[in-house]
Design a protein around this motif. Structure first.
Motif, mmCIF file in Angstrom:
data_model
loop_
_atom_site.group_PDB
_atom_site.id
_atom_site.type_symbol
_atom_site.label_atom_id
_atom_site.label_comp_id
_atom_site.label_asym_id
_atom_site.label_seq_id
_atom_site.Cartn_x
_atom_site.Cartn_y
_atom_site.Cartn_z
ATOM 1 N N ASN A 127 13.715 -20.893 8.646
ATOM 2 C CA ASN A 127 12.419 -20.679 8.016
ATOM 3 C C ASN A 127 12.442 -19.432 7.140
ATOM 4 N N VAL A 128 11.748 -19.507 6.018
ATOM 5 C CA VAL A 128 11.658 -18.364 5.115
ATOM 6 C C VAL A 128 10.602 -17.409 5.670
ATOM 7 N N PRO A 129 10.936 -16.138 5.855
ATOM 8 C CA PRO A 129 9.934 -15.201 6.379
ATOM 9 C C PRO A 129 8.813 -14.977 5.362
ATOM 10 N N THR A 130 7.600 -14.843 5.852
ATOM 11 C CA THR A 130 6.445 -14.591 4.987
ATOM 12 C C THR A 130 5.622 -13.447 5.555
ATOM 13 N N LEU A 131 4.855 -12.819 4.695
ATOM 14 C CA LEU A 131 3.947 -11.754 5.114
ATOM 15 C C LEU A 131 2.601 -12.363 5.474
ATOM 16 N N SER A 132 1.863 -11.676 6.326
ATOM 17 C CA SER A 132 0.537 -12.169 6.687
ATOM 18 C C SER A 132 -0.391 -12.111 5.476
ATOM 19 N N ASN A 133 -1.467 -12.887 5.524
ATOM 20 C CA ASN A 133 -2.389 -12.967 4.387
ATOM 21 C C ASN A 133 -3.051 -11.633 4.062
ATOM 22 N N ASP A 134 -3.301 -10.820 5.071
ATOM 23 C CA ASP A 134 -3.989 -9.547 4.837
ATOM 24 C C ASP A 134 -3.008 -8.369 4.730
ATOM 25 N N PHE A 135 -1.740 -8.637 4.473
ATOM 26 C CA PHE A 135 -0.739 -7.579 4.423
ATOM 27 C C PHE A 135 -1.067 -6.547 3.343
ATOM 28 N N ASP A 136 -1.412 -6.997 2.135
ATOM 29 C CA ASP A 136 -1.710 -6.070 1.037
ATOM 30 C C ASP A 136 -2.850 -5.134 1.404
ATOM 31 N N GLU A 137 -3.901 -5.700 1.963
ATOM 32 C CA GLU A 137 -5.071 -4.896 2.326
ATOM 33 C C GLU A 137 -4.717 -3.883 3.412
ATOM 34 N N ARG A 138 -3.984 -4.319 4.434
ATOM 35 C CA ARG A 138 -3.593 -3.408 5.509
ATOM 36 C C ARG A 138 -2.680 -2.307 4.994
ATOM 37 N N LEU A 139 -1.773 -2.648 4.078
ATOM 38 C CA LEU A 139 -0.868 -1.659 3.506
ATOM 39 C C LEU A 139 -1.642 -0.616 2.711
ATOM 40 N N LEU A 140 -2.586 -1.050 1.880
ATOM 41 C CA LEU A 140 -3.381 -0.108 1.091
ATOM 42 C C LEU A 140 -4.201 0.815 1.973
ATOM 43 N N VAL A 141 -4.776 0.282 3.042
ATOM 44 C CA VAL A 141 -5.559 1.105 3.967
ATOM 45 C C VAL A 141 -4.662 2.156 4.612
ATOM 46 N N GLU A 142 -3.460 1.765 5.025
ATOM 47 C CA GLU A 142 -2.543 2.696 5.685
ATOM 48 C C GLU A 142 -2.038 3.758 4.711
ATOM 49 N N VAL A 143 -1.710 3.353 3.500
ATOM 50 C CA VAL A 143 -1.241 4.324 2.506
ATOM 51 C C VAL A 143 -2.347 5.318 2.184
ATOM 52 N N HIS A 144 -3.567 4.820 2.025
ATOM 53 C CA HIS A 144 -4.695 5.713 1.735
ATOM 54 C C HIS A 144 -4.939 6.671 2.899
ATOM 55 N N ARG A 145 -4.801 6.177 4.114
ATOM 56 C CA ARG A 145 -5.013 7.011 5.300
ATOM 57 C C ARG A 145 -3.972 8.121 5.389
ATOM 58 N N LEU A 146 -2.737 7.800 5.028
ATOM 59 C CA LEU A 146 -1.656 8.775 5.161
ATOM 60 C C LEU A 146 -1.493 9.682 3.951
ATOM 61 N N SER A 147 -2.100 9.316 2.825
ATOM 62 C CA SER A 147 -1.887 10.120 1.614
ATOM 63 C C SER A 147 -2.750 11.374 1.658
ATOM 64 N N ARG A 148 -2.076 12.482 1.462
ATOM 65 C CA ARG A 148 -2.755 13.768 1.392
ATOM 66 C C ARG A 148 -1.860 14.687 0.567
ATOM 67 N N PRO A 149 -2.425 15.721 -0.026
ATOM 68 C CA PRO A 149 -1.600 16.627 -0.835
ATOM 69 C C PRO A 149 -0.527 17.302 0.016
ATOM 70 N N LEU A 150 0.618 17.555 -0.605
ATOM 71 C CA LEU A 150 1.705 18.224 0.107
ATOM 72 C C LEU A 150 1.380 19.696 0.324
ATOM 73 N N ASP A 151 1.723 20.199 1.485
ATOM 74 C CA ASP A 151 1.592 21.630 1.736
ATOM 75 C C ASP A 151 2.810 22.350 1.154
ATOM 76 N N LYS A 152 2.871 23.655 1.339
ATOM 77 C CA LYS A 152 3.965 24.449 0.768
ATOM 78 C C LYS A 152 5.328 23.973 1.285
ATOM 79 N N PHE A 153 5.415 23.692 2.579
ATOM 80 C CA PHE A 153 6.664 23.222 3.176
ATOM 81 C C PHE A 153 7.075 21.882 2.585
ATOM 82 N N GLY A 154 6.127 20.964 2.430
ATOM 83 C CA GLY A 154 6.420 19.650 1.864
ATOM 84 C C GLY A 154 6.931 19.742 0.439
#
Length: 102
Positions: free
Chosen positions: A20-47
């Motif tokens: 079987n060909v692997p597929t992504l779930s229907n809401d994958f794009d939405e979940r990915l965008l929510v997670e990226v937005h949640r984790l995105s923040r400006p880098l501190d000096k160390f970063g």
């Protein structure tokens, strides 16, 4: 190392293509965008220092590898300075566009 018989390769390929060909779930794009937005923040000096250090080491390693392959110094400089200058231009244009929108 033993050789693989053509029949074994054929069997292995048939099994692979029948799987079987692997597929992504229907809401994958939405979940990915929510997670990226949640984790995105400006880098501190160390970063920022980590990113700069990584870029510097990657540049040095790339230059050494290109040199080992026999490329001329001018070619190596062009291969490194070209993307750096485009990145700098992009940053300046991005800031200018951001200020214009405000």
């Amino acid at each position: 190392m033993s050789e693989i018989e053509p029949q074994e390769i054929d069997t292995m390929l048939r099994r692979s293509f029948a799987a079987n060909v692997p597929t992504l779930s229907n809401d994958f794009d939405e979940r990915l965008l929510v997670e990226v937005h949640r984790l995105s923040r400006p880098l501190d000096k160390f970063g920022k220092r980590m990113i700069f250090g990584y870029a510097l080491i990657a540049t040095i390693v790339s230059a050494v590898m290109m040199s080992d392959q026999g490329l001329a110094a001018q070619t190596i400089l062009a291969c490194i300075a070209g993307p750096l200058s485009l990145t700098a231009i992009g940053a300046v244009v991005g800031r200018a566009m951001g200020q214009r929108r405000s």
